[in-house]
Design a protein around this motif. Structure first.
Motif, PDB file in Angstrom:
ATOM      1  N   GLU A 174       0.768  -1.041   0.253  1.00 23.90           N
ATOM      2  CA  GLU A 174      -0.008   0.152   0.029  1.00 23.90           C
ATOM      3  C   GLU A 174       0.634   1.336   0.026  1.00 23.90           C
ATOM      4  O   GLU A 174       0.505   1.685  -0.666  1.00 23.90           O
ATOM      5  N   ALA A 175       2.200   1.042   0.592  1.00 24.18           N
ATOM      6  CA  ALA A 175       2.610   2.282   0.220  1.00 24.18           C
ATOM      7  C   ALA A 175       3.564   2.357  -0.294  1.00 24.18           C
ATOM      8  O   ALA A 175       3.612   3.568  -0.712  1.00 24.18           O
ATOM      9  N   ARG A 176       3.650   1.299  -0.720  1.00 22.63           N
ATOM     10  CA  ARG A 176       4.656   1.513  -2.081  1.00 22.63           C
ATOM     11  C   ARG A 176       3.501   2.013  -2.798  1.00 22.63           C
ATOM     12  O   ARG A 176       3.569   2.955  -4.153  1.00 22.63           O
ATOM     13  N   GLN A 177       2.269   1.168  -3.221  1.00 25.55           N
ATOM     14  CA  GLN A 177       1.113   1.868  -4.159  1.00 25.55           C
ATOM     15  C   GLN A 177       1.214   3.269  -4.282  1.00 25.55           C
ATOM     16  O   GLN A 177       0.979   3.883  -5.539  1.00 25.55           O
ATOM     17  N   MET A 178       0.500   4.018  -3.784  1.00 23.48           N
ATOM     18  CA  MET A 178       0.270   5.595  -2.697  1.00 23.48           C
ATOM     19  C   MET A 178       1.704   6.260  -3.275  1.00 23.48           C
ATOM     20  O   MET A 178       1.556   7.305  -3.772  1.00 23.48           O
ATOM     21  N   LEU A 179       3.218   5.924  -3.330  1.00 21.00           N
ATOM     22  CA  LEU A 179       4.038   6.919  -3.383  1.00 21.00           C
ATOM     23  C   LEU A 179       4.226   6.754  -4.940  1.00 21.00           C
ATOM     24  O   LEU A 179       4.103   7.364  -5.881  1.00 21.00           O
ATOM     25  N   GLY A 180       3.017   5.579  -5.537  1.00 17.68           N
ATOM     26  CA  GLY A 180       3.468   5.335  -7.164  1.00 17.68           C
ATOM     27  C   GLY A 180       2.128   6.490  -7.944  1.00 17.68           C
ATOM     28  O   GLY A 180       2.756   7.352  -9.070  1.00 17.68           O
ATOM     29  N   VAL A 181       1.035   6.157  -6.607  1.00 16.25           N
ATOM     30  CA  VAL A 181       0.092   7.474  -7.591  1.00 16.25           C
ATOM     31  C   VAL A 181       0.387   8.804  -7.673  1.00 16.25           C
ATOM     32  O   VAL A 181       0.112   9.517  -8.622  1.00 16.25           O
ATOM     33  N   TYR A 182       1.209   9.193  -6.244  1.00 14.78           N
ATOM     34  CA  TYR A 182       1.821  10.340  -5.917  1.00 14.78           C
ATOM     35  C   TYR A 182       2.987  10.582  -7.367  1.00 14.78           C
ATOM     36  O   TYR A 182       2.533  12.278  -7.767  1.00 14.78           O
ATOM     37  N   ARG A 183       3.538   9.735  -7.554  1.00 15.08           N
ATOM     38  CA  ARG A 183       4.549  10.013  -8.802  1.00 15.08           C
ATOM     39  C   ARG A 183       3.633  10.428 -10.202  1.00 15.08           C
ATOM     40  O   ARG A 183       3.649  11.181 -10.398  1.00 15.08           O
ATOM     41  N   ASP A 184       2.549   9.588 -10.629  1.00 11.12           N
ATOM     42  CA  ASP A 184       2.138   9.781 -11.489  1.00 11.12           C
ATOM     43  C   ASP A 184       1.100  11.393 -11.727  1.00 11.12           C
ATOM     44  O   ASP A 184       1.051  11.499 -12.715  1.00 11.12           O
ATOM     45  N   PHE A 185       0.700  11.309 -10.700  1.00 11.77           N
ATOM     46  CA  PHE A 185       0.284  12.931 -10.136  1.00 11.77           C
ATOM     47  C   PHE A 185       0.824  13.600 -10.543  1.00 11.77           C
ATOM     48  O   PHE A 185       0.964  14.387 -11.570  1.00 11.77           O
ATOM     49  N   MET A 186       2.012  13.447  -9.922  1.00  8.85           N
ATOM     50  CA  MET A 186       3.385  14.748 -10.477  1.00  8.85           C
ATOM     51  C   MET A 186       3.491  14.893 -11.466  1.00  8.85           C
ATOM     52  O   MET A 186       3.543  15.856 -12.085  1.00  8.85           O
ATOM     53  N   GLU A 187       3.787  13.586 -12.060  1.00  9.18           N
ATOM     54  CA  GLU A 187       3.958  14.034 -13.356  1.00  9.18           C
ATOM     55  C   GLU A 187       3.178  14.110 -15.228  1.00  9.18           C
ATOM     56  O   GLU A 187       3.471  14.896 -15.598  1.00  9.18           O
ATOM     57  N   GLY A 188       1.363  13.016 -14.646  1.00  8.91           N
ATOM     58  CA  GLY A 188       1.101  13.610 -15.503  1.00  8.91           C
ATOM     59  C   GLY A 188       0.355  14.928 -15.064  1.00  8.91           C
ATOM     60  O   GLY A 188      -0.071  15.215 -16.145  1.00  8.91           O
ATOM     61  N   TRP A 189       0.026  15.851 -13.767  1.00 13.79           N
ATOM     62  CA  TRP A 189      -1.096  16.679 -13.761  1.00 13.79           C
ATOM     63  C   TRP A 189       0.303  17.833 -13.778  1.00 13.79           C
ATOM     64  O   TRP A 189      -0.268  18.771 -14.331  1.00 13.79           O
ATOM     65  N   MET A 190       0.690  17.622 -12.379  1.00 11.94           N
ATOM     66  CA  MET A 190       1.266  19.006 -12.570  1.00 11.94           C
ATOM     67  C   MET A 190       2.593  19.364 -13.307  1.00 11.94           C
ATOM     68  O   MET A 190       4.273  19.864 -13.465  1.00 11.94           O
ATOM     69  N   ALA A 191       3.159  17.903 -14.250  1.00 11.93           N
ATOM     70  CA  ALA A 191       4.309  18.320 -15.084  1.00 11.93           C
ATOM     71  C   ALA A 191       5.733  18.913 -15.124  1.00 11.93           C
ATOM     72  O   ALA A 191       6.878  18.946 -14.753  1.00 11.93           O
ATOM     73  N   MET A 192       5.774  17.229 -13.243  1.00 12.14           N
ATOM     74  CA  MET A 192       6.775  17.766 -12.927  1.00 12.14           C
ATOM     75  C   MET A 192       7.618  16.572 -12.003  1.00 12.14           C
ATOM     76  O   MET A 192       7.070  15.463 -11.621  1.00 12.14           O
ATOM     77  N   PRO A 193       8.431  16.144 -12.951  1.00 11.24           N
ATOM     78  CA  PRO A 193       9.224  14.503 -12.889  1.00 11.24           C
ATOM     79  C   PRO A 193       9.953  14.541 -11.411  1.00 11.24           C
ATOM     80  O   PRO A 193       9.809  15.634 -10.437  1.00 11.24           O
ATOM     81  N   VAL A 194       9.812  13.721 -10.638  1.00 11.91           N
ATOM     82  CA  VAL A 194      10.102  13.276  -9.600  1.00 11.91           C
ATOM     83  C   VAL A 194      11.387  12.254  -9.623  1.00 11.91           C
ATOM     84  O   VAL A 194      10.873  11.147 -10.413  1.00 11.91           O
TER      85      VAL A 194
END
Ligand SMILES: [Zn+2]
Ligand SMILES: [Zn+2]
Lengths: 488, 488
Positions: A174-194
């Motif tokens: 779960e902790a890993r999954q949510m990190l992935g969700v955050y990354r997808d959001f930051m790259e996909g929506w914020m156009a901010m690579p992490v």
């Protein structure tokens, strides 16, 4: 209304540029309460779009929303030893209510693990009641001495996910999954690579077993911790007696995770995409995607131009390819203001596309489209304007991510780097991937000497092809490759 | 999980029924902090749908969202004389932060007029900057001694609209418009009819010129103030120097309105539609509209029934007539629980429609649909199930409003009513429309003797065809027709 003084350029003073931009773009303002900000509509509109996108992603992964109290009995904070050490010094405390002194002071939540897991303990009896996959959107308060709009404020808005599981491995997933969700959001929506990875022991969340983080690089080469996800192990379950009967009948403590992102991300957006002319908002998060500026000189043209602008707005909003997410279009009908002043203001505010429409354009069935990021102009036919806008917005979203990614790559240093060279890089700004012997003393020494910290032990895909074998500081065998940077 | 003890019937003890229902339906729970509630997912899901619908209505009427600080300097509360008198006694006060005593205590916002209008004063210079049409979604705290889940809690969630206008008439129109938005929402979405009107001087908001309210009748005949909208006049503008240069060059104080609805509405929903079996949620606000209960006895049937239920769920969710607002469908796949126990639980939780699906149903291409409110069963073909569900949901939404309206009409008393008869009605529950001489002393006397208050001076459409000419209490000429009731 924005005044028309130029912003301090980023190259001159990045920090001054940031503060001026946030005020001038009307993203936020200082409030009469020290350290608390006011989020203005132009900033809050971005937050609303962030919330909506994240909330959809949380629900798609099976989470539900709930709401827990703002106040936490002071004694609760003390039940998990590391947690109280980390948070007690920076709390706001309510000592009086309804005109009377309280028997037990109430802490304004700095984070909600303690109150939430005490409730979970009441609701969970059996393994059948697990997992609990909760999220809450809330305000939290941390008593910060040095505050900056969005980046570090006494009160901020965030979401905090809190889950309970029957096993360690489920919590870890779960902790890993949510990190992935955050990354997808930051790259996909914020156009901010992490860069994602695990925090060291000294940087992890107070009370966690392991903390994972998304680290983004700002235009000055400093890191912004943009989101964290914690495997809390059984620490809180033990402190709050969150127990369940397992399938085989034994009584076990549950395993928890928590994860959060906040209005701090808006600061990250500014420092990732903003330029010397002001804010640049990625189209997917922009409250207004397109602003139409009607242009007229002679009074007799005005009515015609207004009418054409309004018709165009209607057509764009109802444009069928954008069902059900209507194009977010605004027409600037203000009088007594030159087109140039309007361009300037909307640029400062970060609107992705500007559409200039005058009598001559109308006569030739066209208009001028200007991209905020590149400031490139194109003349487009009013017949194909919907498609042109849609394509330009998509292109801009992609280009912003590419540009940010290129910048991050360019300012990331790998391979053999001496500690002296490291210090130069930290002064100039950048991420250094280097070997570390795993010793917290070395970590503390580097922080003391350079203000840089280990942002993460990076996940596999971010690691160097040639893993460093020696500790950058001591020359001893490296235990991990780590990412060093100064951070916000 | 809900236990299967019966709720105390409404007729036996309405108050016990309410408390039990809220817990049993898992709408909310008590927290370790006295007077603060936890809103559980089943309750929060209703709040999310309320928020979405209201937010859309606010935006359609030109409002934008923003966010202002949780904390208010204590001195701010004191700047408007009536306001401080109304709110200071019930505030929570932060006296310590970051381990130190504060120079000026901070009040946790009970409402945000003071902090918001102090910011407006900073932003507004000219009539061109007006109107400001703001809203914020936030938590607020009022130190209540006697609390009840949703109805009166120390912390609650709400929205507070705050606007500034150049003229009294514009502010008045805004306050009236938002009262209308609330009424539309309460009737259209909550299926809860309301009486609208103006509050008397003694019942108006602390600091307002005029307060308007929506009053709903609960099943026990008591009133619930479900939403209020205030014309604040220039009271706060004067206290916070919210001034603007008018078109003619003079300096004027602005005119403000504020308006709010809160999680209290969920309590109103319970007491309007709930029955002795539990919650009844109007379809438009239900987090789950349809629950599918797969039924099987023999183990070899299970896979087939699960598979059919899942396929049905997929078909319903993607059912094209509900684009883009997908049907909210849940399949209850829990094992080790009888269908009857599942029916009971979902009834308690208030899900509008239950769909029973067993092997024989699948064989004959049908299923059984059960309405929560009437508990009426119908057998429907799986070929037309989408249409049948949609029609039944729409019918249920309409029927709930009609039933509530009938009940309100039946328990509203007009015409010549003696004060003795009035007391009987108040004991039994109901609204009394009666003449009032306009004297606050009479109002206070009635409150003292009967616990009833004037809910509103009703708007024209609610007034009696034959307006009462005499004051019910004194027999003097009536100044107004007013609505009396005991209230939550
Ligand atoms: Zn234990
Ligand atoms: Zn004044």
């Amino acid at each position: 209304m924005a005044d028309d003084k130029k912003l301090t350029p980023r190259a001159t003073d990045f920090s001054a540029w940031y503060n001026e931009l946030v005020l001038r773009a009307e993203l936020a303002d200082y409030s009469p309460v020290r350290g608390c900000m006011v989020i203005r509509p132009n900033g809050y509109g971005i937050w609303e779009r962030m919330q909506r996108a994240l909330d959809d992603m949380f629900k798609a992964t099976g989470h539900v929303n709930a709401y827990f109290p703002l106040f936490i009995p002071e004694s609760y904070l003390h039940k998990e030893a590391q947690h109280v050490e980390g948070f007690a010094p920076e709390t706001a405390v309510v000592t009086h209510g309804g005109g009377k002194q309280l028997e037990e002071p109430l802490v304004v939540r700095p984070t909600s693990e303690t109150i939430i897991y005490s409730m979970f303990a009441k609701w969970v009896q059996s393994y059948r009641d697990l997992p609990l996959l909760y999220n809450q959107w809330a305000n939290v308060v941390r008593w910060e001495m040095r505050t900056r709009l969005f980046l570090r404020t006494m009160e901020f808005l965030w979401q905090e996910g809190h889950t309970a599981h029957a096993t360690h491995d489920e919590a870890e997933a779960e902790a890993r999954q949510m990190l992935g969700v955050y990354r997808d959001f930051m790259e996909g929506w914020m156009a901010m690579p992490v860069v994602t990875g695990q925090k060291t022991e000294s940087e992890k969340f107070a009370g966690a077993l392991r903390t994972y983080a998304c680290e983004a690089m700002m235009q000055d080469g400093k890191a912004l911790q943009a989101g964290t996800s914690h495997n809390l192990g059984q620490n809180f379950a033990k402190a709050f007696e969150l127990k369940f009967q397992s399938e085989s009948g034994t009584i076990e403590h549950a395993w928890n995770t928590s994860w959060g992102v906040s209005t701090r991300m808006i600061g990250g957006l500014v420092m990732t995409h903003g330029d010397d002319n002001g804010m640049v908002t990625p189209p997917l998060l922009a409250p207004i995607e397109v602003v139409i500026i009607p242009i007229w000189r002679k009074d007799e043209d005005r009515a015609q131009v207004f009418e054409a602008a309004d018709r165009l707005r209607g057509r764009l909003r109802d444009w069928e390819r954008r069902e059900p997410a209507r194009l977010r279009v605004h027409v600037d009908l203000r009088e007594g203001m030159t087109p140039g002043a309007k361009y300037y203001e909307w640029e400062t505010r970060g609107v992705p596309l500007r559409l200039e429409l005058g009598p001559r354009d109308i006569a030739s069935n066209q208009c001028v489209l200007v991209r905020r990021d590149t400031r490139a102009k194109q003349t487009v036919s009013l017949d194909t304007i919907g498609e042109d806008i849609e394509e330009t917005l998509e292109k801009m979203q992609t280009d912003l991510l590419s540009a940010a990614r290129d910048r991050m790559d360019k300012n990331s240093y790998r391979g053999d780097i001496t500690y002296d060279r490291f210090k130069e890089i930290m002064d100039a700004g950048g991420f250094v991937y280097a070997g570390w012997n795993g010793d917290p003393k070395v970590e503390a020494q580097v922080k003391e000497e350079t203000k840089a910290t280990i942002r993460v032990i990076p996940d596999e895909e971010f690691r160097s092809a040639d893993a460093p074998t020696r500790c950058m500081v001591t020359g001893e065998p490296a235990k991990h490759e780590v990412v060093w940077a100064r951070a916000y």
